[in-house]
Design a protein around this motif. Sequence first.
Motif, PDB file in Angstrom:
ATOM      1  N   LEU A  19       1.004  -1.126   0.123  1.00  0.00           N
ATOM      2  CA  LEU A  19       0.021  -0.293  -0.107  1.00  0.00           C
ATOM      3  C   LEU A  19       1.168   0.925  -0.186  1.00  0.00           C
ATOM      4  CD1 LEU A  19      -2.889   0.547   0.010  1.00  0.00           C
ATOM      5  CD2 LEU A  19      -2.887   0.334   2.499  1.00  0.00           C
ATOM      6  N   PRO A  20       0.849   1.988  -1.286  1.00  0.00           N
ATOM      7  CA  PRO A  20       1.894   3.306  -1.334  1.00  0.00           C
ATOM      8  C   PRO A  20       1.127   4.350  -0.100  1.00  0.00           C
ATOM      9  CG  PRO A  20       1.902   2.181  -3.207  1.00  0.00           C
ATOM     10  CD  PRO A  20       0.426   1.181  -2.534  1.00  0.00           C
ATOM     11  N   THR A  34      -8.982   3.062  -6.608  1.00  0.00           N
ATOM     12  CA  THR A  34      -9.665   1.932  -6.480  1.00  0.00           C
ATOM     13  C   THR A  34     -10.333   0.857  -7.900  1.00  0.00           C
ATOM     14  OG1 THR A  34     -10.853   2.761  -4.337  1.00  0.00           O
ATOM     15  CG2 THR A  34     -12.446   1.215  -5.668  1.00  0.00           C
ATOM     16  N   ALA A  35     -10.402   1.650  -8.795  1.00  0.00           N
ATOM     17  CA  ALA A  35     -11.146   1.245 -10.212  1.00  0.00           C
ATOM     18  C   ALA A  35     -10.250   0.582 -10.478  1.00  0.00           C
ATOM     19  CB  ALA A  35     -11.708   2.493 -10.720  1.00  0.00           C
ATOM     20  N   THR A  36      -9.098   0.290 -10.242  1.00  0.00           N
ATOM     21  CA  THR A  36      -8.200  -0.194 -11.255  1.00  0.00           C
ATOM     22  C   THR A  36      -7.724  -0.950 -10.126  1.00  0.00           C
ATOM     23  OG1 THR A  36      -6.121   1.984 -10.122  1.00  0.00           O
ATOM     24  CG2 THR A  36      -7.049   2.070 -12.188  1.00  0.00           C
ATOM     25  N   ALA A  37      -7.982  -1.264  -9.056  1.00  0.00           N
ATOM     26  CA  ALA A  37      -7.526  -2.138  -8.499  1.00  0.00           C
ATOM     27  C   ALA A  37      -6.640  -2.284  -7.928  1.00  0.00           C
ATOM     28  CB  ALA A  37      -7.786  -3.718  -8.580  1.00  0.00           C
ATOM     29  N   ASP A  38      -5.562  -0.973  -7.644  1.00  0.00           N
ATOM     30  CA  ASP A  38      -4.714  -0.504  -7.401  1.00  0.00           C
ATOM     31  C   ASP A  38      -4.063   0.401  -6.124  1.00  0.00           C
ATOM     32  OD1 ASP A  38      -1.535  -0.577  -7.934  1.00  0.00           O
ATOM     33  OD2 ASP A  38      -1.573   1.353  -8.925  1.00  0.00           O
ATOM     34  N   PRO A  39      -4.214  -0.311  -5.304  1.00  0.00           N
ATOM     35  CA  PRO A  39      -4.484   0.567  -3.833  1.00  0.00           C
ATOM     36  C   PRO A  39      -4.118   1.212  -3.824  1.00  0.00           C
ATOM     37  CG  PRO A  39      -4.310  -1.730  -3.579  1.00  0.00           C
ATOM     38  CD  PRO A  39      -3.932  -1.484  -4.865  1.00  0.00           C
ATOM     39  N   GLY A  46       1.418   1.846  -7.618  1.00  0.00           N
ATOM     40  CA  GLY A  46       0.895   3.024  -7.926  1.00  0.00           C
ATOM     41  C   GLY A  46       0.557   3.335  -9.175  1.00  0.00           C
ATOM     42  N   LEU A  47       1.027   2.728  -9.988  1.00  0.00           N
ATOM     43  CA  LEU A  47       1.295   3.101 -10.873  1.00  0.00           C
ATOM     44  C   LEU A  47      -0.227   2.813 -12.039  1.00  0.00           C
ATOM     45  CD1 LEU A  47       3.414   3.677 -13.753  1.00  0.00           C
ATOM     46  CD2 LEU A  47       3.784   1.065 -14.932  1.00  0.00           C
ATOM     47  N   ARG A  48      -0.488   1.778 -12.293  1.00  0.00           N
ATOM     48  CA  ARG A  48      -1.767   2.114 -13.006  1.00  0.00           C
ATOM     49  C   ARG A  48      -2.811   2.677 -12.082  1.00  0.00           C
ATOM     50  NH1 ARG A  48      -4.201  -2.312 -11.954  1.00  0.00           N
ATOM     51  NH2 ARG A  48      -3.583  -3.660  -9.885  1.00  0.00           N
ATOM     52  N   ALA A  49      -2.697   2.936 -10.705  1.00  0.00           N
ATOM     53  CA  ALA A  49      -3.888   3.875 -10.336  1.00  0.00           C
ATOM     54  C   ALA A  49      -3.280   5.334 -10.812  1.00  0.00           C
ATOM     55  CB  ALA A  49      -3.568   4.169  -8.927  1.00  0.00           C
ATOM     56  N   VAL A  50      -2.635   6.263 -10.989  1.00  0.00           N
ATOM     57  CA  VAL A  50      -1.915   7.269 -11.828  1.00  0.00           C
ATOM     58  C   VAL A  50      -2.250   7.511 -12.288  1.00  0.00           C
ATOM     59  CG1 VAL A  50      -0.403   8.950 -12.346  1.00  0.00           C
ATOM     60  CG2 VAL A  50       0.201   7.312  -9.887  1.00  0.00           C
ATOM     61  N   PHE A  51      -1.596   6.068 -13.465  1.00  0.00           N
ATOM     62  CA  PHE A  51      -2.063   6.094 -15.148  1.00  0.00           C
ATOM     63  C   PHE A  51      -3.754   6.520 -15.262  1.00  0.00           C
ATOM     64  CE2 PHE A  51      -3.405   4.134 -18.808  1.00  0.00           C
ATOM     65  CZ  PHE A  51      -3.501   5.147 -20.085  1.00  0.00           C
TER      66      PHE A  51
END
Length: 462
Positions: A351-352, A370-375, A447-452
């Motif tokens: 968890l970043p 949440t939408a990308t399952a990248d918490p 955190g990569l997919r969340a930010v993208f």
Amino acid sequence: MRYDNLIQPDNGQAATLIHLTDKGRLAAWLALQSDAVRTAVAAQKFEGGNNDIAILPGDKPGEWSVVAGVTNVEGAGIWHLAKAAESLPEGTYRIADYDVSDAMLGWMLGQYRYHEYLSEPKLTGPRILLVKEAGRIPMAALQASATALVRDLVNRPAADFGPNALEAEAKRISKVHKAEVNVVAGEPLELGYPLIHAVGKAASREHAPRLIELEWGDPRHPSIAIVGKGITFDTGGLDIKPASGMRLMKKDMGGAAHALALAELIMAAHLPVRLHMLVAAAENSIAGNAMRPGDIIKSRKGITVEIDNTDAEGRLVLADTLTKAVEDKAELIIDFATLTGAARVALGPDLPAMFSNDDSIANALLAASTATADPLWRMPLWGPYMEMLDSDIADLSNSGGAFAGAVTAALFLQKFVPDTVPWIHLDTFAWRPTSKPGRPKGGEALGLRAVFGYLADKYSAR
């Protein structure tokens, strides 16, 4: 590995069938099966749990199918097919009855392997999944490739991946996407980016420090800066780490790996932005000219910093780099850094910690996570703790002591970003200490997919 050929459109071609079930539906599914299938399921002790897999006999010699357990067949998540992708034989597969578009990324990453240094790598053929939602394949493949890039770069040993290699990686990406790269090193770095120089000056000439900049996109589009901490190995400097703390410090360039991967995602997706990626690349080494505890260094911004601890070096290289991003009038700054052990103590490896000076952006990023399952988990920029960074003889100390280490590190960085510039800071681990399906032990994109996802939502809608 290429990921764009692991998921293909389902045009009715021959494929092995994968049945999905869960514990609640297993009994009803078994009731519809033949005696031979029920016997095979029992013999393999298949109970329908998540990641359970059993091979089922077919009606003819050589025919077979698969039953895979997931948490809930009505909402198969991103990793629900990763175990199948890891363990099934080479071949082509399709899912019976359910849409598994959300599980495409896990299927691809379930086949990730890092075997660059194995003399006899265990190579396996591809497992191809056929899907109806063909339009979602390219984006899933881009994100799989970006995740794999982070893993590859973090897994590479520091002897083979110094600041020069980070520069080469930036140039490789720039060539593919027709971006421009500028590198500041040597005397210009010492004069213009004194904190980066101070951290990296004790390294060998081969691993000399540098600032790596990549620029891409239409200057008329919104300007975003992606900043990465690129400490390719961290001894701790003269405040040397113990052996246990130094063992994984090849991964201290994980922030730079995230920045490079995100930059490539942005360019490959053709987001309408003016991209400015900045990586502060250095090795925090030990030699007679190493930065000393008690030294005072004047930053690019003009703020003087007293070195309380030479192992708090990541925030130093980021400070000069954030200053440059602000100078170039970025409308949004996002930095990635493997910055503090305190963030791991607070939130664990998965968890970043996310800090931001803008509530609306922070909330949107949390929604994207949440939408990308990248918490991600937001942590506070708690202003009263700034006093922990006080120095008697300089503007700022680089270490806040034993308490709230992730918060004081973020507060240090905030001194170099005006409140008028929206800013996100991600303190990420970039490492997975234990394996899970689709997520092997080793370097990891967190955190990569969340930010993208946040950036794609924000700028694609313009």
